[in-house]
Enzyme design. Structure first.
Site, PDB file in Angstrom:
ATOM      1  N   GLY A  54       1.220  -7.674  10.727  1.00 52.87           N
ATOM      2  CA  GLY A  54       2.203  -6.619  10.910  1.00 52.87           C
ATOM      3  C   GLY A  54       3.049  -6.705  12.176  1.00 52.87           C
ATOM      4  O   GLY A  54       3.943  -5.872  12.387  1.00 52.87           O
ATOM      5  N   GLU A  95      -2.242   9.731  -7.920  1.00 55.85           N
ATOM      6  CA  GLU A  95      -1.106  10.647  -7.979  1.00 55.85           C
ATOM      7  C   GLU A  95      -0.038  10.280  -6.932  1.00 55.85           C
ATOM      8  O   GLU A  95       1.157  10.345  -7.196  1.00 55.85           O
ATOM      9  CB  GLU A  95      -1.614  12.090  -7.767  1.00 55.85           C
ATOM     10  CG  GLU A  95      -0.613  13.180  -8.064  1.00 55.85           C
ATOM     11  CD  GLU A  95       0.182  12.935  -9.339  1.00 55.85           C
ATOM     12  OE1 GLU A  95      -0.384  12.492 -10.336  1.00 55.85           O
ATOM     13  OE2 GLU A  95       1.420  13.169  -9.308  1.00 55.85           O
ATOM     14  N   ALA A 115       4.176   4.031   5.365  1.00 57.22           N
ATOM     15  CA  ALA A 115       4.604   2.630   5.496  1.00 57.22           C
ATOM     16  C   ALA A 115       4.873   2.030   4.121  1.00 57.22           C
ATOM     17  O   ALA A 115       5.792   1.214   3.956  1.00 57.22           O
ATOM     18  CB  ALA A 115       3.538   1.829   6.233  1.00 57.22           C
ATOM     19  N   LYS A 120       7.766  11.487  11.797  1.00 49.40           N
ATOM     20  CA  LYS A 120       8.793  10.741  11.061  1.00 49.40           C
ATOM     21  C   LYS A 120       9.500  11.551   9.965  1.00 49.40           C
ATOM     22  O   LYS A 120      10.641  11.257   9.635  1.00 49.40           O
ATOM     23  CB  LYS A 120       8.193   9.483  10.437  1.00 49.40           C
ATOM     24  CG  LYS A 120       7.947   8.357  11.427  1.00 49.40           C
ATOM     25  CD  LYS A 120       7.433   7.128  10.686  1.00 49.40           C
ATOM     26  CE  LYS A 120       7.386   5.923  11.584  1.00 49.40           C
ATOM     27  NZ  LYS A 120       7.077   4.687  10.846  1.00 49.40           N
ATOM     28  N   LEU A 149       0.205  -4.968   7.118  1.00 44.63           N
ATOM     29  CA  LEU A 149       1.022  -4.270   8.126  1.00 44.63           C
ATOM     30  C   LEU A 149       0.252  -4.040   9.428  1.00 44.63           C
ATOM     31  O   LEU A 149       0.825  -3.686  10.443  1.00 44.63           O
ATOM     32  CB  LEU A 149       1.541  -2.938   7.578  1.00 44.63           C
ATOM     33  CG  LEU A 149       2.446  -3.020   6.346  1.00 44.63           C
ATOM     34  CD1 LEU A 149       3.197  -1.714   6.154  1.00 44.63           C
ATOM     35  CD2 LEU A 149       3.432  -4.175   6.426  1.00 44.63           C
ATOM     36  N   ARG A 192      -5.577   4.635  -3.580  1.00 42.56           N
ATOM     37  CA  ARG A 192      -6.829   5.376  -3.765  1.00 42.56           C
ATOM     38  C   ARG A 192      -6.562   6.645  -4.571  1.00 42.56           C
ATOM     39  O   ARG A 192      -7.257   6.944  -5.530  1.00 42.56           O
ATOM     40  CB  ARG A 192      -7.403   5.716  -2.385  1.00 42.56           C
ATOM     41  CG  ARG A 192      -8.639   6.536  -2.390  1.00 42.56           C
ATOM     42  CD  ARG A 192      -9.145   6.760  -0.996  1.00 42.56           C
ATOM     43  NE  ARG A 192      -8.187   7.476  -0.144  1.00 42.56           N
ATOM     44  CZ  ARG A 192      -8.381   7.771   1.119  1.00 42.56           C
ATOM     45  NH1 ARG A 192      -9.506   7.388   1.716  1.00 42.56           N
ATOM     46  NH2 ARG A 192      -7.473   8.416   1.831  1.00 42.56           N
ATOM     47  N   THR A 193      -5.535   7.405  -4.163  1.00 46.27           N
ATOM     48  CA  THR A 193      -5.153   8.610  -4.904  1.00 46.27           C
ATOM     49  C   THR A 193      -3.996   8.224  -5.821  1.00 46.27           C
ATOM     50  O   THR A 193      -2.858   8.053  -5.373  1.00 46.27           O
ATOM     51  CB  THR A 193      -4.707   9.726  -3.923  1.00 46.27           C
ATOM     52  OG1 THR A 193      -5.698   9.826  -2.896  1.00 46.27           O
ATOM     53  CG2 THR A 193      -4.514  11.053  -4.615  1.00 46.27           C
TER      54      THR A 193
HETATM   55  P1  NAP Z   1      -0.413   6.996   5.850  1.00 49.28           P
HETATM   56  O1  NAP Z   1       0.914   7.580   5.549  1.00 49.28           O
HETATM   57  O2  NAP Z   1      -1.505   7.874   6.333  1.00 49.28           O
HETATM   58  O3  NAP Z   1      -0.927   6.280   4.471  1.00 49.28           O
HETATM   59  C1  NAP Z   1      -2.166   5.653   4.387  1.00 49.28           C
HETATM   60  C2  NAP Z   1      -2.354   5.029   3.005  1.00 49.28           C
HETATM   61  O4  NAP Z   1      -3.587   4.317   3.011  1.00 49.28           O
HETATM   62  C3  NAP Z   1      -2.439   6.015   1.866  1.00 49.28           C
HETATM   63  O5  NAP Z   1      -1.913   5.442   0.700  1.00 49.28           O
HETATM   64  C4  NAP Z   1      -3.938   6.248   1.724  1.00 49.28           C
HETATM   65  O6  NAP Z   1      -4.324   6.585   0.405  1.00 49.28           O
HETATM   66  C5  NAP Z   1      -4.470   4.872   2.034  1.00 49.28           C
HETATM   67  N1  NAP Z   1      -5.822   4.914   2.592  1.00 49.28           N
HETATM   68  C6  NAP Z   1      -6.174   5.436   3.803  1.00 49.28           C
HETATM   69  N2  NAP Z   1      -7.498   5.271   4.005  1.00 49.28           N
HETATM   70  C7  NAP Z   1      -7.981   4.645   2.891  1.00 49.28           C
HETATM   71  C8  NAP Z   1      -9.272   4.219   2.485  1.00 49.28           C
HETATM   72  N3  NAP Z   1     -10.336   4.378   3.273  1.00 49.28           N
HETATM   73  N4  NAP Z   1      -9.391   3.598   1.282  1.00 49.28           N
HETATM   74  C9  NAP Z   1      -8.320   3.412   0.483  1.00 49.28           C
HETATM   75  N5  NAP Z   1      -7.067   3.821   0.810  1.00 49.28           N
HETATM   76  C10 NAP Z   1      -6.903   4.420   1.991  1.00 49.28           C
HETATM   77  O7  NAP Z   1      -0.314   5.818   6.894  1.00 49.28           O
HETATM   78  P2  NAP Z   1       0.958   4.868   7.184  1.00 49.28           P
HETATM   79  O8  NAP Z   1       1.818   5.491   8.196  1.00 49.28           O
HETATM   80  O9  NAP Z   1       1.540   4.473   5.882  1.00 49.28           O
HETATM   81  O10 NAP Z   1       0.251   3.622   7.912  1.00 49.28           O
HETATM   82  C11 NAP Z   1      -0.581   2.760   7.169  1.00 49.28           C
HETATM   83  C12 NAP Z   1      -0.897   1.496   7.974  1.00 49.28           C
HETATM   84  O11 NAP Z   1       0.297   0.771   8.235  1.00 49.28           O
HETATM   85  C13 NAP Z   1      -1.546   1.751   9.336  1.00 49.28           C
HETATM   86  O12 NAP Z   1      -2.533   0.776   9.543  1.00 49.28           O
HETATM   87  C14 NAP Z   1      -0.399   1.565  10.312  1.00 49.28           C
HETATM   88  O13 NAP Z   1      -0.859   1.138  11.583  1.00 49.28           O
HETATM   89  C15 NAP Z   1       0.386   0.460   9.617  1.00 49.28           C
HETATM   90  N6  NAP Z   1       1.812   0.445  10.009  1.00 49.28           N
HETATM   91  C16 NAP Z   1       2.293  -0.691  10.590  1.00 49.28           C
HETATM   92  C17 NAP Z   1       3.636  -0.755  10.955  1.00 49.28           C
HETATM   93  C18 NAP Z   1       4.175  -2.004  11.602  1.00 49.28           C
HETATM   94  O14 NAP Z   1       5.262  -1.964  12.181  1.00 49.28           O
HETATM   95  N7  NAP Z   1       3.488  -3.109  11.515  1.00 49.28           N
HETATM   96  C19 NAP Z   1       4.472   0.344  10.724  1.00 49.28           C
HETATM   97  C20 NAP Z   1       3.931   1.484  10.120  1.00 49.28           C
HETATM   98  C21 NAP Z   1       2.600   1.516   9.760  1.00 49.28           C
HETATM   99  P3  NAP Z   1      -4.352   8.108  -0.135  1.00 49.28           P
HETATM  100  O15 NAP Z   1      -2.978   8.381  -0.676  1.00 49.28           O
HETATM  101  O16 NAP Z   1      -5.390   8.092  -1.183  1.00 49.28           O
HETATM  102  O17 NAP Z   1      -4.708   8.989   1.036  1.00 49.28           O
END
Ligand code: NAP
Length: 293
Positions: A251, A163, A139, A75, A228, A160-161
């Site tokens: 979501g 920053e 997201a 992306k 989501l 969690r982070t």
């Molecule tokens: P991403 O960029 O990897 O971001 C993940 C986020 O979750 C970060 O803020 C991360 O924190 C946090 N995180 C991950 N594991 C964690 C844990 N064990 N404890 C606490 N915080 C945690 O992922 P993304 O693309 O944003 O996707 C996130 C979710 O949204 C996924 O489940 C995805 O399937 C869903 N999603 C749904 C749609 C939809 O159309 N419904 C679209 C996009 C995404 P850190 O910054 O600390 O790493």
């Protein structure tokens, strides 16, 4: 055996690129939209390894692929290979939809509009309201842009982070000057009067369905809870929120409405609200029956 005649020399080819991509639901959504709206389109999934992204975009353009959805992990990286980028996608810092022009692809982000339509269709207004975002990843960026664009009273970003929450808050403030505050995970417990909580972390996603990012006590201060995640259909976060008396949304709506917006961009058309809801009902039913939920 009857002939397959719904694909011909005039069929407009669309698709999604990602890695991995085998489990995508996007072909079902777009081909259903195409069939119900009686458009001559076909939509398929293309696995594209990160090292081959540039070649894939160039090749797709040569092959006259008219529209491409972009998913994880491309992306952001795909932005380097585009002819132009829509201002909203620049604000988010990520692109999920490409529309072909003669000279190259133009990038859009339809996650913002997808989330907005999801809330509007459930009569959730954000003007003057307080929003809590859980997470600060990709997201969450789309969610933050969506929320900030609706003139809310306050946006808290908990991550969690810390920053990453701070960085996201600063990026969004630069465009909207909204009242945004990055907070630590622990500070969530001190919040009151949360109109909407958007859960954007992968916590609770299948197969790790036992987890929820926040406790039941906090959810008593929340009016609407949006997760989501749509697999499982009702995460622990949503089940807890329901018990606490919140309106809950998963979501699937966002997934569907971002696809509708992409379809509208490609076809330069607007799908009326009734047709949107009709196709959504069909897809939701299919999704549940197919054992994915
Ligand atoms: P991403 O960029 O990897 O971001 C993940 C986020 O979750 C970060 O803020 C991360 O924190 C946090 N995180 C991950 N594991 C964690 C844990 N064990 N404890 C606490 N915080 C945690 O992922 P993304 O693309 O944003 O996707 C996130 C979710 O949204 C996924 O489940 C995805 O399937 C869903 N999603 C749904 C749609 C939809 O159309 N419904 C679209 C996009 C995404 P850190 O910054 O600390 O790493």
């Amino acid at each position: 055996m009857s002939c397959v005649d719904f694909v011909n020399g005039k069929t407009k080819v669309l698709g999604v690129i990602g890695h991995p991509i085998a489990h995508t639901f996007s072909p079902v959504i777009h081909n259903t939209l195409g069939k119900i709206l009686d458009h001559n389109i076909i939509y398929t999934a293309y696995p594209v390894e990160p090292s081959r992204l540039e070649g894939a975009i160039k090749g797709a353009h040569c092959l006259q692929i008219q529209g491409i959805n972009v998913t994880v992990p491309h992306k952001q990286e795909v932005m380097a290979y585009l002819e132009d980028i829509d201002p909203l996608a620049r604000q988010v810092g990520a692109v999920n939809t490409l529309k072909r022009t003669e000279t190259g692809y133009v990038g859009y982000n339809t996650d913002v509009e997808g989330l907005l339509r999801c809330l509007q269709n459930r009569q959730v207004q954000l003007k003057g309201r307080r929003v809590l975002l859980l997470g600060a990843g990709g997201a969450a960026r789309a969610a933050a842009v969506m929320a900030a664009s609706q003139a809310p009273k306050k946006i808290w970003i908990a991550n969690r982070t810390m920053e990453n929450a701070r960085k996201l808050g600063e990026d969004i403030k630069a465009f909207y000057g909204a009242n945004i505050e990055a907070i630590s995970w622990e500070q969530i417990e001190d919040l009151e009067g949360i109109d909407l909580c958007i859960q954007t972390t992968p916590i609770g996603m299948s197969p790790h369905t036992g987890g929820s990012p926040i406790g039941e006590q906090v959810l008593k201060n929340v009016k609407v809870a949006l997760d989501l995640i749509y697999n499982p259909w009702k995460t622990k976060f949503l089940a807890d929120a329901e018990k606490a008396g919140c309106q809950i949304i998963n979501g699937f709506d966002m997934l569907y409405y971002q696809a509708v917006k992409a379809y509208e961009i490609w076809g330069e058309l607007k799908i009326d609200a009734q047709a949107q809801r009709h196709v959504k009902d069909i897809l939701e039913q299919y999704y549940m029956q197919s054992g994915r939920a």
